[in-house]
Scaffold this motif. Structure first.
Motif, PDB file in Angstrom:
ATOM      1  N   GLY A 187       0.797  -1.212   0.000  1.00 17.39           N
ATOM      2  CA  GLY A 187       0.000   0.000   0.000  1.00 17.39           C
ATOM      3  C   GLY A 187       0.830   1.262   0.000  1.00 17.39           C
ATOM      4  N   SER A 188       2.106   1.174  -0.369  1.00 10.67           N
ATOM      5  CA  SER A 188       2.962   2.349  -0.377  1.00 10.67           C
ATOM      6  C   SER A 188       2.519   3.324  -1.460  1.00 10.67           C
ATOM      7  CB  SER A 188       4.423   1.943  -0.599  1.00 10.67           C
ATOM      8  OG  SER A 188       4.564   1.237  -1.813  1.00 10.67           O
ATOM      9  N   THR A 189       2.829   4.581  -1.252  1.00 11.23           N
ATOM     10  CA  THR A 189       2.420   5.629  -2.173  1.00 11.23           C
ATOM     11  C   THR A 189       3.645   6.408  -2.632  1.00 11.23           C
ATOM     12  OG1 THR A 189       2.062   7.176  -0.349  1.00 11.23           O
ATOM     13  CG2 THR A 189       0.174   5.866  -1.069  1.00 11.23           C
ATOM     14  N   THR A 190       3.489   7.130  -3.731  1.00  7.13           N
ATOM     15  CA  THR A 190       4.586   7.927  -4.257  1.00  7.13           C
ATOM     16  C   THR A 190       4.782   9.176  -3.410  1.00  7.13           C
ATOM     17  OG1 THR A 190       4.060   7.152  -6.478  1.00  7.13           O
ATOM     18  CG2 THR A 190       5.461   9.103  -6.306  1.00  7.13           C
ATOM     19  N   ALA A 191       6.030   9.482  -3.123  1.00  7.05           N
ATOM     20  CA  ALA A 191       6.347  10.675  -2.346  1.00  7.05           C
ATOM     21  C   ALA A 191       5.962  11.925  -3.126  1.00  7.05           C
ATOM     22  CB  ALA A 191       7.833  10.694  -2.020  1.00  7.05           C
ATOM     23  N   PRO A 192       5.721  13.033  -2.440  1.00  8.96           N
ATOM     24  CA  PRO A 192       5.405  14.291  -3.140  1.00  8.96           C
ATOM     25  C   PRO A 192       6.555  14.726  -4.044  1.00  8.96           C
ATOM     26  CG  PRO A 192       4.961  14.458  -0.778  1.00  8.96           C
ATOM     27  CD  PRO A 192       5.706  13.186  -0.983  1.00  8.96           C
ATOM     28  N   ALA A 193       6.231  15.511  -5.042  1.00  4.69           N
ATOM     29  CA  ALA A 193       7.254  16.037  -5.943  1.00  4.69           C
ATOM     30  C   ALA A 193       8.312  16.791  -5.159  1.00  4.69           C
ATOM     31  CB  ALA A 193       6.620  16.961  -6.977  1.00  4.69           C
ATOM     32  N   ASN A 194       9.569  16.699  -5.628  1.00  5.21           N
ATOM     33  CA  ASN A 194      10.713  17.373  -5.035  1.00  5.21           C
ATOM     34  C   ASN A 194      11.069  16.855  -3.649  1.00  5.21           C
ATOM     35  OD1 ASN A 194      11.382  18.973  -7.222  1.00  5.21           O
ATOM     36  ND2 ASN A 194       9.973  20.593  -6.620  1.00  5.21           N
ATOM     37  N   SER A 195      10.570  15.649  -3.312  1.00  6.80           N
ATOM     38  CA  SER A 195      11.059  14.983  -2.108  1.00  6.80           C
ATOM     39  C   SER A 195      12.483  14.497  -2.377  1.00  6.80           C
ATOM     40  CB  SER A 195      10.159  13.804  -1.733  1.00  6.80           C
ATOM     41  OG  SER A 195       8.880  14.258  -1.361  1.00  6.80           O
ATOM     42  N   VAL A 196      13.305  14.513  -1.350  1.00  6.40           N
ATOM     43  CA  VAL A 196      14.734  14.220  -1.490  1.00  6.40           C
ATOM     44  C   VAL A 196      15.086  12.991  -0.673  1.00  6.40           C
ATOM     45  CG1 VAL A 196      17.061  15.121  -1.132  1.00  6.40           C
ATOM     46  CG2 VAL A 196      15.229  16.663  -1.820  1.00  6.40           C
ATOM     47  N   TYR A 197      15.929  12.143  -1.257  1.00  5.68           N
ATOM     48  CA  TYR A 197      16.360  10.909  -0.595  1.00  5.68           C
ATOM     49  C   TYR A 197      17.883  10.814  -0.720  1.00  5.68           C
ATOM     50  CZ  TYR A 197      16.128   5.936   0.750  1.00  5.68           C
ATOM     51  OH  TYR A 197      16.248   4.722   1.390  1.00  5.68           O
ATOM     52  N   VAL A 198      18.561  10.716   0.398  1.00  3.46           N
ATOM     53  CA  VAL A 198      20.014  10.578   0.434  1.00  3.46           C
ATOM     54  C   VAL A 198      20.337   9.374   1.295  1.00  3.46           C
ATOM     55  CG1 VAL A 198      22.196  11.681   1.065  1.00  3.46           C
ATOM     56  CG2 VAL A 198      20.324  13.064   0.170  1.00  3.46           C
ATOM     57  N   ALA A 199      21.263   8.536   0.849  1.00  2.31           N
ATOM     58  CA  ALA A 199      21.509   7.305   1.594  1.00  2.31           C
ATOM     59  C   ALA A 199      22.915   6.792   1.367  1.00  2.31           C
ATOM     60  CB  ALA A 199      20.488   6.235   1.191  1.00  2.31           C
ATOM     61  N   ALA A 200      23.296   5.826   2.168  1.00  2.00           N
ATOM     62  CA  ALA A 200      24.537   5.071   2.006  1.00  2.00           C
ATOM     63  C   ALA A 200      24.261   3.677   2.527  1.00  2.00           C
ATOM     64  CB  ALA A 200      25.679   5.725   2.771  1.00  2.00           C
ATOM     65  N   MET A 232      33.687   9.190  -0.206  1.00  2.00           N
ATOM     66  CA  MET A 232      32.787  10.016  -0.987  1.00  2.00           C
ATOM     67  C   MET A 232      31.676  10.534  -0.076  1.00  2.00           C
ATOM     68  SD  MET A 232      34.228   9.795  -3.946  1.00  2.00           S
ATOM     69  CE  MET A 232      33.051  10.555  -5.060  1.00  2.00           C
ATOM     70  N   ALA A 233      31.187  11.709  -0.413  1.00  2.00           N
ATOM     71  CA  ALA A 233      30.056  12.275   0.315  1.00  2.00           C
ATOM     72  C   ALA A 233      29.043  12.791  -0.690  1.00  2.00           C
ATOM     73  CB  ALA A 233      30.504  13.399   1.239  1.00  2.00           C
ATOM     74  N   ALA A 234      27.809  12.791  -0.277  1.00  3.58           N
ATOM     75  CA  ALA A 234      26.721  13.306  -1.100  1.00  3.58           C
ATOM     76  C   ALA A 234      25.848  14.198  -0.245  1.00  3.58           C
ATOM     77  CB  ALA A 234      25.894  12.178  -1.698  1.00  3.58           C
ATOM     78  N   GLY A 235      25.097  15.049  -0.891  1.00  3.95           N
ATOM     79  CA  GLY A 235      24.185  15.876  -0.130  1.00  3.95           C
ATOM     80  C   GLY A 235      23.308  16.734  -1.014  1.00  3.95           C
ATOM     81  N   VAL A 236      22.232  17.212  -0.420  1.00  2.00           N
ATOM     82  CA  VAL A 236      21.276  18.071  -1.103  1.00  2.00           C
ATOM     83  C   VAL A 236      20.840  19.166  -0.133  1.00  2.00           C
ATOM     84  CG1 VAL A 236      19.047  18.191  -2.268  1.00  2.00           C
ATOM     85  CG2 VAL A 236      20.464  16.161  -2.533  1.00  2.00           C
ATOM     86  N   VAL A 237      20.831  20.404  -0.621  1.00  2.00           N
ATOM     87  CA  VAL A 237      20.334  21.524   0.176  1.00  2.00           C
ATOM     88  C   VAL A 237      18.813  21.463   0.200  1.00  2.00           C
ATOM     89  CG1 VAL A 237      20.192  24.032   0.334  1.00  2.00           C
ATOM     90  CG2 VAL A 237      22.335  22.943  -0.347  1.00  2.00           C
ATOM     91  N   VAL A 238      18.232  21.583   1.392  1.00  2.00           N
ATOM     92  CA  VAL A 238      16.788  21.492   1.544  1.00  2.00           C
ATOM     93  C   VAL A 238      16.272  22.678   2.340  1.00  2.00           C
ATOM     94  CG1 VAL A 238      16.783  18.968   1.419  1.00  2.00           C
ATOM     95  CG2 VAL A 238      16.961  20.086   3.650  1.00  2.00           C
ATOM     96  N   GLY A 239      14.961  22.856   2.285  1.00  2.00           N
ATOM     97  CA  GLY A 239      14.298  23.858   3.099  1.00  2.00           C
ATOM     98  C   GLY A 239      13.789  25.032   2.305  1.00  2.00           C
ATOM     99  N   ASN A 240      12.862  25.748   2.915  1.00  2.00           N
ATOM    100  CA  ASN A 240      12.230  26.889   2.272  1.00  2.00           C
ATOM    101  C   ASN A 240      13.210  28.014   1.986  1.00  2.00           C
ATOM    102  OD1 ASN A 240       9.785  25.568   2.460  1.00  2.00           O
ATOM    103  ND2 ASN A 240       9.239  26.525   4.402  1.00  2.00           N
ATOM    104  N   TYR A 252      15.529  11.409   4.436  1.00  2.00           N
ATOM    105  CA  TYR A 252      14.486  11.704   3.453  1.00  2.00           C
ATOM    106  C   TYR A 252      13.752  12.957   3.890  1.00  2.00           C
ATOM    107  CZ  TYR A 252       9.647  11.360   1.691  1.00  2.00           C
ATOM    108  OH  TYR A 252       8.415  11.622   1.169  1.00  2.00           O
ATOM    109  N   ALA A 253      13.511  13.871   2.948  1.00  2.00           N
ATOM    110  CA  ALA A 253      12.759  15.092   3.234  1.00  2.00           C
ATOM    111  C   ALA A 253      11.614  15.218   2.254  1.00  2.00           C
ATOM    112  CB  ALA A 253      13.671  16.313   3.140  1.00  2.00           C
ATOM    113  N   ALA A 254      10.401  15.236   2.773  1.00  2.00           N
ATOM    114  CA  ALA A 254       9.205  15.336   1.937  1.00  2.00           C
ATOM    115  C   ALA A 254       9.095  16.736   1.343  1.00  2.00           C
ATOM    116  CB  ALA A 254       7.963  15.013   2.764  1.00  2.00           C
TER     117      ALA A 254
END
Length: 843
Positions: free
Chosen positions: A331-344, A555-563, A447-449
């Motif tokens: 029953g999983s659903t698709t995350a909202p647009a522009n949701s961000v997922y970073v992992a290792a 290696m490192a990864a990242g994404v800037v988030v927030g309003n 993860y950031a919605a």
């Protein structure tokens, strides 16, 4: 004379910390006061309920028991009692965490948290039966001897610790009597000291101590009794609610240690706590407090972004021994647009080590599936890369809010991945080093919605930001350790924002369960796009036994988030040349006490400065955004602390100045602040050396300038004569007093907007009456940048000789030009004068 100062301002304003502080005060107010038992002791606020299942009560001496629900306060002196199949998680006021297990009784005997860790802080809790898990906070950080948990026959001291304590009275032993009565203490990270009258035992991570009720010296044991091992052991390291700019942060990843999920369905991971309504109500009730929402929207997909690579950091390792609830992906659903997922992640049976990266829902084919019941992601895919939890155990989880964005983090034990290597371009999924696929050992994620800071947001942020505070994240995990465990000691990421954004520095330090200390560092420039792809190289060192070569790359990864681009999700993979590896994730935010104002902000100023010869001069003016200029505001209050426009030679430094007066209102639904500062320094083209500020009057409207297109679309004229706010007038002696008796500014609107009249009547602290008048036409752009000349008169004693001169400058505010902010200054040739600021509404 009055010299105009052209102030052109830009960037981002954040009011979330103020809301968080107000919310915290609302919780505290439920506790502070004299104890009901007449002892005179105060029922001090100790924390609040973050998560509760079943029935849990709190009771102060002499008062009725109260049932606890999410958000309720707990106080010093409270007796906490959990029923069968019931549990409680507390977010303590010192940022520690307590989890009360089923059928337990715990009294919060002492909770003293001063503003500074000066030795007067104390925590003492008495466990009468049952169990608890504790992650220590600020109490005990500097003075560890001040943190104690006690049972009937033993005490437990700490050393920066995540641990469990059980006390089993003889009458509560199971029917088979396959265990002894007494105190059990298990350490997950840090260390504890288990003491009785007969001796003490120091316990390290993964060790268990036992102290019998007989009072004999404590001893090591190999495992907990089975009936204790089966109790839920959830520590959900989540934040204290909506992070309203400052962030009321969760226990940092550096303190959380390993976390285990409950096997009970009632202990499913919660979504981020939302205290927005309480914060909003508290903010609205606070006199003079500012409340604002960012003008930046992050809704909708931004197909111009190239952030497109999922993480694939791999290493070999063993299955961990922790147990927990299974993730339900049905029953999983698709995350909202522009949701961000970073992992290792670490793979089973593979020596391949890779980098880290990210993907964004709806961008370049990225897809994130979430469990709608919890908000946690259960699978991701993009191009050749995919990860699915497939019912894997979520053995660590937490949530919080950064810069208005909900964030989740956790570790899955198991699952399956398919990936392609080679640096992570296009829709691929490698992100740094070789292909990897197959069963997963551990999968770390954040993860950031709808969290992505859009390119338009990032491009409008001034200068550099350092993300150095940890809101949350996963516990660092080494490939060759048998359990999750370790400490993220520090992490700091420097990012240059604006038109060409990129990472300029990255530094992470962590230790693992094998007592090795890992560091990863980078200095240079890597674009945000490459950072998102996992292509930020790290120089790695490992110190301690079992480090192999001791050096390597990562290696490192990242994404800037927030309003307002004040949050950052990141993952890191640190590897030696001989195959040892450590991975983890973190949610970071900018901890600077100043933040940059939003686009289309305006600042209206009137101030006196003292030049090198000791002469006082009045400077005044107004301005709006232009490239390179900015206003820095106080993180806690939203009030300005620094104004700069390099192109105009303007720099006003108010750090450390005293705020003598303040007020606020809204115009067309947009916030406006005003106030008077005493002190500070100023540099302008008129006085190109640093001069001391005596009084600084301001009106500040974050993002509040009326767009030119709106003004052009209006017709006719408008008169602004209703006084909505402003500062008390100041005279030539910098004395505040008197008032603005009347003010009226007429403005022609439409295609050629301009000021046609300006009239002001002011009394000052010496009871003199000042009048300033202008008739003519001055374009709004000139009114903003240069002001209008005022014919000035002064009536009363000590007015000097005239006629006088003056100037008024200002700008229209609000989405419908609902107000006009102006500064004014009037002066006689003999030195007498008056100045201040006014906010005017339409007549």
């Amino acid at each position: 004379m009055v010299v105009p100062v052209r102030l052109q301002l830009r960037r981002y304003l954040r009011f979330w910390l103020l809301a968080a502080l107000l919310a915290c005060g609302a919780y505290a107010s439920q506790c502070v006061g004299p104890a009901a038992d007449g002892s005179g002791a105060a029922s001090i606020y100790a924390g609040r309920v973050f998560f509760v299942t079943g029935t849990v009560t709190a009771q102060l001496k002499g008062e009725a028991a109260r049932h606890l629900g999410k958000g309720d306060a707990v106080c010093q002196g409270d007796l906490l009692v959990s029923g069968s199949a019931s549990s409680l998680q507390l977010q303590m006021a010192d940022k520690g965490t307590l989890v009360l297990k089923p059928e337990s009784e715990l009294r919060l005997e002492i909770f003293t948290r001063p503003d500074a860790s000066d030795g007067s802080e104390h925590f003492l809790a008495s466990l009468f039966k049952g169990g608890l898990r504790a992650v220590t906070g600020l109490i005990g950080h500097a003075h560890k001897e001040n943190y104690l948990i006690q049972t009937t026959t033993a005490t437990i001291g700490i050393r920066g610790t995540d641990h469990e304590v059980f006390f089993v009275p003889a009458e509560q032993l199971p029917a088979d009597r396959a265990a002894e009565a007494g105190t059990y203490n298990r350490v997950f990270s840090g260390a504890t000291v288990l003491r009785t009258a007969a001796g003490e035992l120091q316990l390290e991570p993964n060790q268990i101590g036992f102290a019998p009720v007989s009072g004999a010296a404590p001893a090591l044991i190999k495992s907990l009794p089975s009936f204790l091992s089966s109790l839920p052991r959830a520590v959900k390291t989540a934040s204290a609610g909506k992070q309203a700019a400052g962030h009321t942060a969760a226990p940092a990843a550096s303190e959380s240690g390993s976390s285990e999920s409950s096997s009970s369905s009632d202990s499913a991971p919660p979504a981020p706590a939302s205290d927005s309504s309480a914060s909003t109500q508290a903010a609205a009730a606070s006199s003079g407090a500012s409340s604002a929402t960012s003008a930046v929207s992050v809704s909708g997909a931004d197909t111009s972004s190239n952030i497109n690579v999922a993480v694939n950091a791999t290493a070999s390792g063993q299955n961990i021994s922790l147990t927990g609830s299974s993730s339900n992906s049905s029953g999983s659903t698709t995350a909202p647009a522009n949701s961000v997922y970073v992992a290792a992640q670490l793979l089973q049976g593979s020596n391949t080590q890779g980098g880290a990266g990210s993907l964004v829902e709806g961008v370049n084919g990225g897809m994130i599936m979430i469990d709608p019941a919890t908000g946690y992601p259960v699978s991701v895919s993009q191009g050749k890369f995919s990860y699915t939890s497939q019912g894997a155990q979520l053995i660590q989880y937490g949530s919080g809010t950064v810069d208005g964005v909900d964030a989740w983090w956790g570790i899955y034990d198991g699952g399956t991945t398919v990936g392609g290597g080679g640096g992570g371009g296009g829709g691929g999924g490698g992100g740094g080093g070789g292909s990897s696929s197959g069963p997963v050992y551990l999968h770390h994620f954040v993860y950031a919605a709808s969290g992505l800071s859009l390119p338009s947001v990032i491009a409008n942020v001034h200068g550099s930001v350092v993300y150095d505070q940890v809101l949350g994240g996963t516990t660092p995990t080494a490939q060759d350790s048998s359990q999750v465990g370790g400490t993220l000691q520090s992490i700091k990421v420097g990012v240059s924002l604006g038109a060409s954004p990129g990472v300029t520095s990255y530094a992470v330090t962590a230790d693992d369960l094998l007592n090795r200390v890992w560091t990863g560092s980078y200095s240079g420039f890597t674009s945000l796009d490459q950072f998102a792809r996992g292509n930020l190289p790290l120089a790695v060192s490992c110190m301690g036994s079992g480090c192999g070569s001791g050096t390597g790359t990562g290696m490192a990864a990242g994404v800037v988030v927030g309003n307002t681009a004040s949050g950052l999700l990141t993952s890191y993979d640190l590897s030696t040349t001989t195959g040892q590896a450590l991975v983890g994730t973190a949610v970071l935010y900018n901890s600077s006490q100043t933040v940059i104002s939003p686009v289309n902000s305006t600042y209206v100023v009137a101030q006196t400065v003292v030049d090198a010869n000791g002469q006082m001069h009045v400077l005044g003016g107004a301005g709006v955004t232009s490239p390179g200029a900015y206003v820095l505001t106080d993180l806690a209050t939203g009030r300005p602390l620094e104004i700069a426009d390099p192109s105009q030679g303007v720099l006003v430094d108010l750090h450390g100045s005293k705020l003598l007066q303040s007020g606020s209102t809204t115009v067309d639904g947009m916030p406006v602040e005003w106030g008077v500062y005493y002190g500070g320094n100023s540099t302008t083209n008129d006085f190109p050396y640093t001069t001391a500020i005596d009084l600084h009057h301001f009106i500040y409207a974050p993002g509040g300038v009326t767009p030119p297109a709106v003004i052009a679309g209006m017709s006719g004229s408008a008169t602004y004569s209703t006084i909505l706010g402003g500062t008390t007038p100041a005279d030539e002696n910098a004395s505040l007093g008197g008032s603005v008796q009347s003010a009226s500014v007429s403005v022609n609107l439409g295609a050629s907007p301009g000021v046609t009249s300006y009239a002001i009547n002011v009394t000052d602290a010496q009871a003199r009456s000042w009048q300033g008048n202008y008739q003519g036409f001055t374009a709004l752009a000139d009114f903003l940048n240069n002001g209008v000349q005022l014919n000035t008169t002064c009536t009363g004693s000590n007015c000097g000789t005239g006629p006088g001169i003056g100037k008024g400058a200002g700008v229209l505010l609000g989405t419908q030009a609902g107000a006009l902010a102006t500064s004014y200054g009037m002066k006689m040739p003999t030195g007498q004068g008056v100045y201040g600021t006014i906010l005017l509404g339409k007549h």
